[in-house]
Motif scaffolding. Sequence first.
Motif, PDB file in Angstrom:
ATOM      1  N   LEU A 124     -49.039 -43.329 -46.121  1.00  0.00           N
ATOM      2  CA  LEU A 124     -48.237 -42.195 -45.664  1.00  0.00           C
ATOM      3  C   LEU A 124     -46.799 -42.277 -46.167  1.00  0.00           C
ATOM      4  CD1 LEU A 124     -49.625 -41.780 -42.038  1.00  0.00           C
ATOM      5  CD2 LEU A 124     -49.941 -40.204 -43.972  1.00  0.00           C
ATOM      6  N   THR A 125     -46.265 -43.493 -46.247  1.00  0.00           N
ATOM      7  CA  THR A 125     -44.906 -43.657 -46.776  1.00  0.00           C
ATOM      8  C   THR A 125     -44.857 -43.255 -48.249  1.00  0.00           C
ATOM      9  OG1 THR A 125     -44.408 -45.374 -45.157  1.00  0.00           O
ATOM     10  CG2 THR A 125     -43.017 -45.301 -47.114  1.00  0.00           C
ATOM     11  N   ALA A 126     -45.878 -43.632 -49.009  1.00  0.00           N
ATOM     12  CA  ALA A 126     -45.948 -43.220 -50.416  1.00  0.00           C
ATOM     13  C   ALA A 126     -46.087 -41.704 -50.524  1.00  0.00           C
ATOM     14  CB  ALA A 126     -47.117 -43.913 -51.122  1.00  0.00           C
ATOM     15  N   LEU A 127     -46.881 -41.124 -49.645  1.00  0.00           N
ATOM     16  CA  LEU A 127     -47.049 -39.672 -49.631  1.00  0.00           C
ATOM     17  C   LEU A 127     -45.739 -38.980 -49.243  1.00  0.00           C
ATOM     18  CD1 LEU A 127     -49.037 -37.385 -50.074  1.00  0.00           C
ATOM     19  CD2 LEU A 127     -49.808 -37.681 -47.703  1.00  0.00           C
ATOM     20  N   MET A 128     -44.984 -39.588 -48.334  1.00  0.00           N
ATOM     21  CA  MET A 128     -43.691 -39.029 -47.958  1.00  0.00           C
ATOM     22  C   MET A 128     -42.742 -39.047 -49.159  1.00  0.00           C
ATOM     23  SD  MET A 128     -41.296 -39.690 -44.605  1.00  0.00           S
ATOM     24  CE  MET A 128     -41.087 -41.435 -44.862  1.00  0.00           C
ATOM     25  N   ALA A 129     -42.767 -40.105 -49.939  1.00  0.00           N
ATOM     26  CA  ALA A 129     -41.948 -40.160 -51.156  1.00  0.00           C
ATOM     27  C   ALA A 129     -42.383 -39.066 -52.137  1.00  0.00           C
ATOM     28  CB  ALA A 129     -42.037 -41.537 -51.805  1.00  0.00           C
ATOM     29  N   ASP A 130     -43.694 -38.875 -52.288  1.00  0.00           N
ATOM     30  CA  ASP A 130     -44.204 -37.831 -53.181  1.00  0.00           C
ATOM     31  C   ASP A 130     -43.729 -36.449 -52.746  1.00  0.00           C
ATOM     32  OD1 ASP A 130     -45.570 -39.821 -54.546  1.00  0.00           O
ATOM     33  OD2 ASP A 130     -47.552 -39.249 -53.770  1.00  0.00           O
ATOM     34  N   GLU A 131     -43.829 -36.173 -51.450  1.00  0.00           N
ATOM     35  CA  GLU A 131     -43.434 -34.861 -50.940  1.00  0.00           C
ATOM     36  C   GLU A 131     -41.920 -34.669 -51.026  1.00  0.00           C
ATOM     37  OE1 GLU A 131     -45.504 -32.618 -50.664  1.00  0.00           O
ATOM     38  OE2 GLU A 131     -47.351 -33.746 -50.460  1.00  0.00           O
ATOM     39  N   THR A 132     -41.164 -35.746 -50.856  1.00  0.00           N
ATOM     40  CA  THR A 132     -39.701 -35.656 -51.015  1.00  0.00           C
ATOM     41  C   THR A 132     -39.365 -35.351 -52.470  1.00  0.00           C
ATOM     42  OG1 THR A 132     -39.347 -37.159 -49.151  1.00  0.00           O
ATOM     43  CG2 THR A 132     -37.517 -36.881 -50.681  1.00  0.00           C
ATOM     44  N   ALA A 133     -40.082 -35.971 -53.402  1.00  0.00           N
ATOM     45  CA  ALA A 133     -39.877 -35.685 -54.827  1.00  0.00           C
ATOM     46  C   ALA A 133     -40.213 -34.224 -55.132  1.00  0.00           C
ATOM     47  CB  ALA A 133     -40.716 -36.623 -55.686  1.00  0.00           C
ATOM     48  N   ASP A 134     -41.282 -33.719 -54.540  1.00  0.00           N
ATOM     49  CA  ASP A 134     -41.637 -32.310 -54.729  1.00  0.00           C
ATOM     50  C   ASP A 134     -40.536 -31.396 -54.192  1.00  0.00           C
ATOM     51  OD1 ASP A 134     -44.067 -32.837 -55.937  1.00  0.00           O
ATOM     52  OD2 ASP A 134     -45.267 -32.420 -54.146  1.00  0.00           O
ATOM     53  N   LEU A 135     -40.033 -31.699 -53.009  1.00  0.00           N
ATOM     54  CA  LEU A 135     -38.976 -30.891 -52.415  1.00  0.00           C
ATOM     55  C   LEU A 135     -37.719 -30.914 -53.286  1.00  0.00           C
ATOM     56  CD1 LEU A 135     -37.935 -29.122 -50.112  1.00  0.00           C
ATOM     57  CD2 LEU A 135     -37.390 -31.230 -48.861  1.00  0.00           C
ATOM     58  N   LEU A 136     -37.331 -32.101 -53.730  1.00  0.00           N
ATOM     59  CA  LEU A 136     -36.166 -32.215 -54.610  1.00  0.00           C
ATOM     60  C   LEU A 136     -36.373 -31.403 -55.881  1.00  0.00           C
ATOM     61  CD1 LEU A 136     -33.449 -33.441 -55.503  1.00  0.00           C
ATOM     62  CD2 LEU A 136     -34.751 -35.391 -56.383  1.00  0.00           C
ATOM     63  N   GLY A 137     -37.552 -31.524 -56.474  1.00  0.00           N
ATOM     64  CA  GLY A 137     -37.848 -30.775 -57.691  1.00  0.00           C
ATOM     65  C   GLY A 137     -37.721 -29.281 -57.484  1.00  0.00           C
ATOM     66  N   HIS A 138     -38.216 -28.789 -56.367  1.00  0.00           N
ATOM     67  CA  HIS A 138     -38.163 -27.352 -56.127  1.00  0.00           C
ATOM     68  C   HIS A 138     -36.760 -26.873 -55.764  1.00  0.00           C
ATOM     69  CE1 HIS A 138     -42.182 -26.109 -57.034  1.00  0.00           C
ATOM     70  NE2 HIS A 138     -42.603 -27.236 -56.477  1.00  0.00           N
ATOM     71  N   VAL A 139     -35.963 -27.709 -55.139  1.00  0.00           N
ATOM     72  CA  VAL A 139     -34.559 -27.359 -54.922  1.00  0.00           C
ATOM     73  C   VAL A 139     -33.850 -27.247 -56.266  1.00  0.00           C
ATOM     74  CG1 VAL A 139     -32.352 -28.212 -54.019  1.00  0.00           C
ATOM     75  CG2 VAL A 139     -34.383 -28.241 -52.564  1.00  0.00           C
ATOM     76  N   LEU A 140     -34.103 -28.199 -57.164  1.00  0.00           N
ATOM     77  CA  LEU A 140     -33.487 -28.157 -58.486  1.00  0.00           C
ATOM     78  C   LEU A 140     -34.005 -26.982 -59.319  1.00  0.00           C
ATOM     79  CD1 LEU A 140     -33.314 -31.962 -59.301  1.00  0.00           C
ATOM     80  CD2 LEU A 140     -31.426 -30.439 -58.667  1.00  0.00           C
TER      81      LEU A 140
END
Length: 101
Positions: free
Chosen positions: A61-77
């Motif tokens: 779940l921690t790895a998945l949280m990192a993945d989803e945070t990366a997705d969120l950052l990507g979409h903000v950018l």
Amino acid sequence: MLERLGSQFETASAGYAGAHGIERDADWFILKIQEQLGELTQVWNKLSGRGRRHGKSTEELTALMADETADLLGHVLLFAHHHKLDLPAAIERKWRFQATL
């Protein structure tokens, strides 16, 4: 640096959208931020005991949280890139430091 990172996300996103027939209109950019925030929230709820883990370990779940945070950052950018927003200037105005990555 943020502009370059935004351009890299744009290249990846445009390629993915083209390959899968996804129309990235003005609404798509803001809606994807909302979608990704929802997915990150869902993982957080599982990690914090507010949702079912479906057999996933804390590490998974921690790895998945990192993945989803990366997705969120990507979409903000992507949103900033699409709207030609000057994020470094906004960071300096709002957070009172110069962003360096």
